[in-house]
Every structure is written in structure tokens, then in C-alpha cells.
Design a protein around this motif. Structure first.
Motif, mmCIF file in Angstrom:
data_model
loop_
_atom_site.group_PDB
_atom_site.id
_atom_site.type_symbol
_atom_site.label_atom_id
_atom_site.label_comp_id
_atom_site.label_asym_id
_atom_site.label_seq_id
_atom_site.Cartn_x
_atom_site.Cartn_y
_atom_site.Cartn_z
ATOM 1 N N ILE A 1 -8.695 3.548 2.707
ATOM 2 C CA ILE A 1 -9.666 2.939 1.817
ATOM 3 C C ILE A 1 -9.243 1.520 1.442
ATOM 4 O O ILE A 1 -8.048 1.216 1.326
ATOM 5 C CB ILE A 1 -9.889 3.804 0.553
ATOM 6 N N ARG A 2 -10.228 0.649 1.289
ATOM 7 C CA ARG A 2 -9.981 -0.738 0.884
ATOM 8 C C ARG A 2 -10.920 -1.082 -0.259
ATOM 9 O O ARG A 2 -12.055 -0.588 -0.297
ATOM 10 C CB ARG A 2 -10.229 -1.708 2.045
ATOM 11 N N ASN B 1 -7.570 11.047 3.982
ATOM 12 C CA ASN B 1 -6.574 11.433 2.982
ATOM 13 C C ASN B 1 -7.261 12.106 1.798
ATOM 14 O O ASN B 1 -8.181 11.536 1.208
ATOM 15 C CB ASN B 1 -5.825 10.196 2.469
ATOM 16 N N ASP C 1 0.908 15.085 5.245
ATOM 17 C CA ASP C 1 1.185 13.642 5.237
ATOM 18 C C ASP C 1 2.586 13.376 4.672
ATOM 19 O O ASP C 1 3.112 14.185 3.897
ATOM 20 C CB ASP C 1 0.131 12.963 4.354
ATOM 21 N N ASP C 2 3.149 12.250 5.031
ATOM 22 C CA ASP C 2 4.449 11.816 4.485
ATOM 23 C C ASP C 2 5.479 12.930 4.595
ATOM 24 O O ASP C 2 6.287 13.132 3.688
ATOM 25 C CB ASP C 2 4.328 11.394 3.012
ATOM 26 N N ASP D 1 -2.287 1.664 -3.223
ATOM 27 C CA ASP D 1 -1.135 2.144 -4.000
ATOM 28 C C ASP D 1 -1.357 1.911 -5.483
ATOM 29 O O ASP D 1 -0.763 2.583 -6.323
ATOM 30 C CB ASP D 1 0.148 1.395 -3.603
ATOM 31 N N GLY E 1 1.035 3.092 14.040
ATOM 32 C CA GLY E 1 1.911 2.037 13.519
ATOM 33 C C GLY E 1 1.514 0.677 14.040
ATOM 34 O O GLY E 1 0.671 0.545 14.934
ATOM 35 N N TRP E 2 2.160 -0.329 13.459
ATOM 36 C CA TRP E 2 1.808 -1.704 13.775
ATOM 37 C C TRP E 2 2.151 -2.077 15.213
ATOM 38 O O TRP E 2 1.652 -3.064 15.735
ATOM 39 C CB TRP E 2 2.490 -2.661 12.777
ATOM 40 N N LYS F 1 7.194 7.302 7.667
ATOM 41 C CA LYS F 1 7.767 6.045 8.159
ATOM 42 C C LYS F 1 9.256 5.918 7.823
ATOM 43 O O LYS F 1 10.030 5.354 8.591
ATOM 44 C CB LYS F 1 6.989 4.883 7.552
ATOM 45 N N SER G 1 -6.521 13.887 -2.047
ATOM 46 C CA SER G 1 -5.512 13.903 -3.099
ATOM 47 C C SER G 1 -5.264 15.317 -3.585
ATOM 48 O O SER G 1 -6.047 16.226 -3.314
ATOM 49 C CB SER G 1 -5.977 13.053 -4.283
ATOM 50 N N GLU H 1 6.998 0.782 14.627
ATOM 51 C CA GLU H 1 6.920 -0.685 14.714
ATOM 52 C C GLU H 1 7.603 -1.246 15.955
ATOM 53 O O GLU H 1 7.389 -2.400 16.318
ATOM 54 C CB GLU H 1 7.529 -1.314 13.447
ATOM 55 N N GLU I 1 -6.832 6.941 11.374
ATOM 56 C CA GLU I 1 -6.763 7.345 9.973
ATOM 57 C C GLU I 1 -7.650 6.414 9.162
ATOM 58 O O GLU I 1 -7.536 5.192 9.273
ATOM 59 C CB GLU I 1 -5.324 7.285 9.461
ATOM 60 N N GLN J 1 -6.894 2.948 11.123
ATOM 61 C CA GLN J 1 -5.701 2.661 11.911
ATOM 62 C C GLN J 1 -5.610 3.673 13.053
ATOM 63 O O GLN J 1 -5.538 4.887 12.806
ATOM 64 C CB GLN J 1 -4.434 2.726 11.059
ATOM 65 N N GLU K 1 4.557 8.223 11.903
ATOM 66 C CA GLU K 1 3.892 7.144 11.158
ATOM 67 C C GLU K 1 4.750 5.887 11.132
ATOM 68 O O GLU K 1 5.980 5.967 11.174
ATOM 69 C CB GLU K 1 3.699 7.561 9.699
ATOM 70 N N GLY K 2 4.122 4.745 11.060
ATOM 71 C CA GLY K 2 4.849 3.494 10.834
ATOM 72 C C GLY K 2 5.721 3.094 12.011
ATOM 73 O O GLY K 2 6.796 2.538 11.831
HETATM 74 P P1 C2E Z 1 -0.492 6.748 3.919
HETATM 75 O O1 C2E Z 1 -1.498 7.814 3.957
HETATM 76 O O2 C2E Z 1 0.917 7.121 4.255
HETATM 77 O O3 C2E Z 1 -1.013 5.581 4.856
HETATM 78 C C1 C2E Z 1 -0.219 4.870 5.705
HETATM 79 C C2 C2E Z 1 0.097 3.538 5.125
HETATM 80 O O4 C2E Z 1 1.082 2.912 5.922
HETATM 81 C C3 C2E Z 1 -1.092 2.580 5.126
HETATM 82 O O5 C2E Z 1 -0.991 1.724 3.992
HETATM 83 C C4 C2E Z 1 -0.872 1.819 6.406
HETATM 84 O O6 C2E Z 1 -1.496 0.528 6.398
HETATM 85 C C5 C2E Z 1 0.631 1.658 6.412
HETATM 86 N N1 C2E Z 1 1.146 1.482 7.784
HETATM 87 C C6 C2E Z 1 0.654 1.969 8.921
HETATM 88 N N2 C2E Z 1 1.416 1.593 9.972
HETATM 89 C C7 C2E Z 1 2.432 0.859 9.471
HETATM 90 C C8 C2E Z 1 3.563 0.193 10.073
HETATM 91 O O7 C2E Z 1 3.805 0.202 11.291
HETATM 92 N N3 C2E Z 1 4.405 -0.466 9.247
HETATM 93 C C9 C2E Z 1 4.175 -0.509 7.894
HETATM 94 N N4 C2E Z 1 5.076 -1.187 7.124
HETATM 95 N N5 C2E Z 1 3.134 0.110 7.298
HETATM 96 C C10 C2E Z 1 2.265 0.793 8.087
HETATM 97 P P2 C2E Z 1 -2.193 1.561 2.995
HETATM 98 O O8 C2E Z 1 -3.465 1.464 3.728
HETATM 99 O O9 C2E Z 1 -1.817 0.474 2.040
HETATM 100 O O10 C2E Z 1 -2.238 2.910 2.229
HETATM 101 C C11 C2E Z 1 -1.266 3.248 1.307
HETATM 102 C C12 C2E Z 1 -1.452 4.640 0.815
HETATM 103 O O11 C2E Z 1 -2.621 4.739 -0.001
HETATM 104 C C13 C2E Z 1 -1.663 5.665 1.897
HETATM 105 O O12 C2E Z 1 -0.453 6.019 2.459
HETATM 106 C C14 C2E Z 1 -2.325 6.790 1.115
HETATM 107 O O13 C2E Z 1 -1.351 7.529 0.423
HETATM 108 C C15 C2E Z 1 -3.161 6.023 0.103
HETATM 109 N N6 C2E Z 1 -4.539 5.987 0.603
HETATM 110 C C16 C2E Z 1 -5.099 5.096 1.443
HETATM 111 N N7 C2E Z 1 -6.409 5.387 1.647
HETATM 112 C C17 C2E Z 1 -6.669 6.511 0.932
HETATM 113 C C18 C2E Z 1 -7.830 7.335 0.729
HETATM 114 O O14 C2E Z 1 -8.905 7.103 1.302
HETATM 115 N N8 C2E Z 1 -7.709 8.386 -0.113
HETATM 116 C C19 C2E Z 1 -6.552 8.705 -0.735
HETATM 117 N N9 C2E Z 1 -6.490 9.760 -1.520
HETATM 118 N N10 C2E Z 1 -5.438 7.971 -0.552
HETATM 119 C C20 C2E Z 1 -5.483 6.885 0.266
#
Ligand code: C2E
Ligand code: CA
Ligand code: CA
Length: 516
Positions: free
Chosen positions: A302-303, A357, A417-418, A315, A495-496, A441, A359, A477, A299, A285, A474-475
Motif C-alpha cells: 500500500i502507498r 498483507n 510473513d517475516d 511503517d 527483492g531489489w 530479509k 493485519s 539484493e 506482493e 513488487q 524476501e529482500g
Molecule cells: P513487508 O510485508 O515485509 O514488505 C516488504 C517490504 O520490504 C516493503 O516495504 C518492500 O518495499 C521492502 N523491500 C522489498 N524488497 C526489498 C529489498 O531488496 N531491499 C530492501 N531494503 N527492502 C525491500 P514497504 O512497502 O515500505 O512496506 C513496509 C511494510 O508495511 C510491509 O513489510 C508490511 O508489513 C506493511 N505493509 C505494506 N503494505 C501493506 C498493506 O497493504 N497492508 C498491511 N497490513 N500492511 C502493509
């Protein structure tokens, strides 16, 4: 096995909840239905009672109006017969004096029929004799009302015959004071007290659902009492109908819980196999410089795509990996994937910055540094990497300080983060030698709203500026949020509004395009 029983307990609860719910609903509904029914019955007893009282009153008025000086003269007896025969509810009308019936529509009574003293006299001078045994009707009781010497003889069966098909129902009519005039079944005068000044009331008393109704035209109250067992009978029948559906819903939910529990228990093994079968990949992103709109970094997110094509959300599996000692394997895989994806992008943008990211566990594991060093051997420069760590990850473990310091010694940047959702604490921002904070966000969402937390976004911005930290929102919109952030000195946004996470190939293509 240790994690199995909470799901079993939950499954049992989920199975029983709809059953208990429908049992409760059936009882509530049945009670209301019995109340409603008792009320309707009391109303219809009232309709009958008022019809009788209306005829009695009209008859008495007609006789009184005749003002015959000789009330038992033949002409008057004829009038009485005419009135009695013309009515549907009255047995007889007559003339009474000193508690004796001298004559009536049946003729002259010689000797007069003794009526005995009245049981009730109301403010209009109406005398009532109830349950009266007259020689004319052996074995039966009658109700006699006398006003201004005019007597009306009534049959209590007019009321006691109502609802004859439901023998366990108490039904009757009383005076406004609660003296029973006619009725069937056990009547309690104390029911009257529950009515107070109201026009109707329904309640449960001594095993019965009771409903009272007051007449608006006469000095009358009607009552109906239904055994409470009727509620149970009705509820049981209703419950029997609801039960199959409730069980079905319960069984489905229960199965879902057990299935989910099993999936959770099996997930660690499935993650291992997914690592083995290369089911993970990265999406990116973009991180945008607010002033110029340029994509300066991205950023890595992972998928996980299962062989059947379905996606598992991070999540869901990241927490499981963290709980089962698999997160370092996953983080290691993320770095490997990044090493493969990065060259194509860095060829176009050598200064491009990737955020990864890590952990909580990675931040206390010395191997993390080894993995990062290995990454640098693949062509990425330290300046191309930012490590994202959550506040919790940094705060909870002493050892994290050390790893973060080593990361910075390697020349990589560290972002929190966050930010704002954890244990926000100014002191640690200085102690941990952080380069950037990512405004969560949740706070970006409040920009431009009246939410109490709307001020927090500004506070975080001020804090970041005071500590000379880079700020990434972050986030984002909406354009409104972006304007606000830019105007308040936030440098980067994600963000989106700008872009969703995309595969590496798409990122490379779009970086070559005109806007980015
Ligand atoms: P995060 O690190 O806070 O990642 C941002 C999340 O917010 C991502 O969801 C992203 O798709 C979403 N996002 C970005 N822009 C917007 C927006 O404008 N609006 C909304 N509603 N959402 C937005 P994602 O990809 O589902 O990731 C969720 C969480 O999973 C991440 O939160 C992070 O904590 C964890 N994660 C993702 N990839 C990894 C990784 O490679 N390693 C680790 N340890 N954690 C990861
Ligand atoms: Ca992140
Ligand atoms: Ca975040």
C-alpha cells in the motif's frame, strides 16, 4: 488526550537536554582549563626559581673556587661585589662561619650578623634560612643559602611578586621535602605528598585547584593554588555563551516532538479523510521463480500520497491504523484497489498470484472472509490470491486459526510473513495449515557473511522443506544471495535484485516484455 502527555514529557526533556548538556560541558571544560592554567603557572614559577637557583649556584662556585685563605680580605670583598653586581637575582654574596655572616659584597660586618641555625640542610650540604630578618633590611625578610661557608642572600619577592595582579592566587617555591622557601598566600606542606615521585601533579584540595611542579635540576618544587571559584566563574561565563544556542536547539527539538505528537494524534482522522479522498493506491513488487527468472506473482504494497505530493510510509500509518480501529477499513480498501488493478494483469497471465498483507486484527475479524468473498466476485480466482500474515498475527489470537482455515477453504493460499522474526515455533506451522513461508530479509542479509545468524537462513530452509512449504526469500539484493537460495532449494524470491514495487500499469507492461 490520553496519548498527549508522553509527548509533552518528551518535549520538556528534549528542551532541557541541550541546556543540561552545555552546563555540564561548560563545567568540565572550565575545570580542565583551570587545571591547565594552574599547571602552566607552576611551570613558569619553576622557570623563575631555577634561574635564581642557577645564579646562586654559579656565584657560590666562583667564590669557593677562589680559595682565598682570608675570605674577608679586601681582594675577596671586591670579588664578592663583582659577583653580586654582575647578577640579576642576588642581593648579596658573602662569607659565613658558625651561623654568622662575617663579610659580604656589602663590606665587612663588624660585629658579624647572626643568621641563626638553618631551617633546612640538604644532602649537598646546602643550608637554607628562610624568612630571615636581617638588621640590614629592617621590616623585610630574606632567604639565605650557605654552602661551604659561602652565603647567598635572596629576596623572596622574586617569587611573591609573580602574578601580583591576581592576589587570590597562592604561589611559591619549596624544598623537595615541602618546606616553603618563598611564597605568597596560605601554603600547606601536605600538598607535597600528592606529588609522590611524579614531576608534576594537579588536583583539587580544600577549595583550591593546586598544581605542583618538580625541578629536574634543583632540590625545588613550585606550587600554585587557584580558588575553585575560578572554575565556577569561568563555567558560568561559558554557559552564558552556550545557553542561547542550547535553548535554540532545545526549542527546535521540542517543537519537533510536539509537532510529531500532534501529527500522531491527528493521524487517525487524517487516515479517515485520506480514505474518503482516495489518497491510497497499491504498488506491486514481483515475486520471481528462482529457477526460471519468471515473474509468477507480486506482493501488493500500500502507498499513501498526500495532496501536497508527499508520501507517508506504511511503517508509519499501518501501526496507527491498527491502534485506532482503522485497519479493517484500510485492508478493505486494499482489496478494492486490487480488484481494480488485477484484471489488466490477469488478462495477460491468468495464473498470476497476488499477495496481500493482512493485519493481526483482520485475522480475528469474521468480516475479513466477507471482504475476500466479495473480491472473488470481481474476476479473481482463489488461486490468484495469497494472504500474508505475520507470525505475531497468527500466534497471539486463537480466533486467527479459524479465519486462516476459512481462507484456505475458500481456496486461497496462506503465507507466513517475516518468518523467523517472531515466535518461530514448529508446532504452529502444522496446526495453522500454512502454504508458504517468507524468509525475512534479516536472514537473507546474512547469507555469505560470517554473522552467527547466517546459519538460521539454512535452518529455516530445511524446516520449510521438511514441512513441504513453499519458500519465498524476501529482500534479495545480490546475485550471490540468489545463487545460494536457488542452490539450497528455495523456490521463490522477492527483492531489489529483480524489481522494486511498481504501479499496476507498469507491472502489466513489463509482464508483456521478453524477460518476465
Ligand atoms: P513487508 O510485508 O515485509 O514488505 C516488504 C517490504 O520490504 C516493503 O516495504 C518492500 O518495499 C521492502 N523491500 C522489498 N524488497 C526489498 C529489498 O531488496 N531491499 C530492501 N531494503 N527492502 C525491500 P514497504 O512497502 O515500505 O512496506 C513496509 C511494510 O508495511 C510491509 O513489510 C508490511 O508489513 C506493511 N505493509 C505494506 N503494505 C501493506 C498493506 O497493504 N497492508 C498491511 N497490513 N500492511 C502493509
Ligand atoms: Ca508482506
Ligand atoms: Ca515481509
Amino acid at each position: 488526550m490520553g496519548k498527549h502527555w508522553p509527548y509533552v514529557v518528551l518535549a520538556v526533556l528534549v528542551l532541557l537536554a541541550p541546556v543540561a548538556g552545555s552546563w555540564y560541558a561548560a563545567r568540565q571544560w572550565s575545570q580542565q582549563a583551570e587545571f591547565d592554567q594552574a599547571h602552566l603557572m607552576a611551570l613558569s614559577v619553576m622557570r623563575r626559581s631555577e634561574a635564581v637557583a642557577g645564579q646562586a649556584e654559579a656565584a657560590a662556585n666562583r667564590l669557593i673556587a677562589s680559595r682565598n685563605p682570608q675570605p674577608c680580605a679586601p681582594a675577596n670583598l671586591t670579588l664578592m661585589r663583582e659577583i653580586a653586581m654582575g647578577s640579576s637575582q642576588l642581593l648579596a654574596v658573602g662569607y659565613a662561619e658558625n651561623d654568622r655572616l662575617l663579610c659580604s659584597s656589602l663590606g665587612l660586618h663588624d660585629p658579624p650578623i647572626p643568621l641563626g641555625p638553618p631551617r633546612y640542610v640538604n644532602s649537598l650540604g646546602l643550608e637554607l634560612r628562610t624568612a630571615l630578618r636581617l638588621p640590614l633590611t629592617p621590616g623585610l625578610t630574606r632567604v639565605v643559602g650557605v654552602r661551604k661557608n659561602t652565603a647567598v642572600v635572596l629576596a623572596p619577592e622574586l617569587i611573591t611578586d609573580l602574578y601580583a595582579d591576581k592576589p587570590d592566587i597562592v604561589v611559591g617555591v619549596s624544598t623537595g621535602t615541602g618546606l616553603q622557601i618563598a611564597g605568597r598566600g596560605a601554603f600547606s606542606p601536605r600538598w607535597r605528598n600528592r606529588l609522590g615521585k611524579a614531576s608534576s601533579v594537579s588536583f583539587i584540595d580544600g577549595g583550591s585547584v593546586i598544581s605542583l611542579q618538580r625541578s629536574s635540576r634543583f632540590d625545588l618544587i613550585t606550587y600554585v593554588a587557584v580558588p575553585v571559584q575560578h572554575i565556577a566563574t569561568r563555567a558560568n561565563a561559558l554557559f552564558a555563551n552556550l545557553l542561547p544556542v542550547a535553548l535554540l536547539i532545545g526549542a527546535f527539538s521540542s517543537a519537533a516532538v510536539l509537532w510529531r505528537g500532534r501529527a500522531q494524534r491527528e493521524l487517525p482522522a487524517v487516515i479517515r479523510s485520506a480514505l474518503h479522498h482516495d489518497e491510497f493506491f497499491l504498488t506491486y513488487q514481483p515475486i520471481v521463480e528462482l529457477a526460471t527468472g519468471r515473474w509468477v506473482g507480486a506482493e501488493a504494497l500500500i502507498r499513501w500520497q498526500r495532496p501536497d505530493g508527499s508520501m507517508v510510509r506504511p511503517d508509519v500509518f499501518i501501526p496507527v491504523a491498527e491502534d485506532n480501529g482503522l485497519i479493517s477499513l484500510l485492508s478493505c480498501r486494499v482489496l478494492e484497489l486490487l480488484a481494480k488493478d488485477a484484471p489488466e494483469i490477469l488478462a495477460r497471465r491468468p495464473a498470476f498470484r497476488f499477495s496481500v498483507n493482512l493485519s493481526q486484527h483482520d485475522l480475528t475479524d469474521p468480516q475479513t472472509i466477507d471482504h475476500l468473498r466479495r473480491l472473488l466476485g470481481t474476476g479473481l480466482k482463489p488461486g490468484n490470491l495469497t494472504i500474508e500474515a505475520t507470525e505475531r498475527g497468527v500466534m497471539e489470537k486463537e480466533a486467527a486459526t479459524d479465519i486462516l482455515r476459512q481462507i484456505r477453504v475458500l481456496g486461497m493460499r496462506v503465507a507466513i510473513d517475516d518468518f523467523g522474526t517472531g515466535y518461530a515455533n514448529l508446532a504452529y506451522l502444522q496446526n495453522f495449515e500454512v502454504d508458504a513461508i517468507k524468509i525475512d530479509k534479516a536472514f537473507v542479509d546474512t547469507i555469505g557473511t560470517r554473522a552467527v545468524t547466517a546459519q538460521v537462513a539454512l535452518l529455516i530452509i530445511e524446516m520449510g522443506k521438511a514441512l513441504s512449504l513453499d519458500l519465498v526469500a524476501e529482500g534479495v539484493e545480490t546475485a550471490g544471495q540468489a545463487d545460494f537460495l536457488r542452490d539450497n532449494g528455495v523456490r521463490y524470491a522477492q527483492g531489489w535484485l529483480y524489481a522494486r514495487a511498481m504501479p499496476a500499469g507498469e507491472l502489466a507492461t513489463r509482464l508483456a516484455g521478453p524477460v518476465t
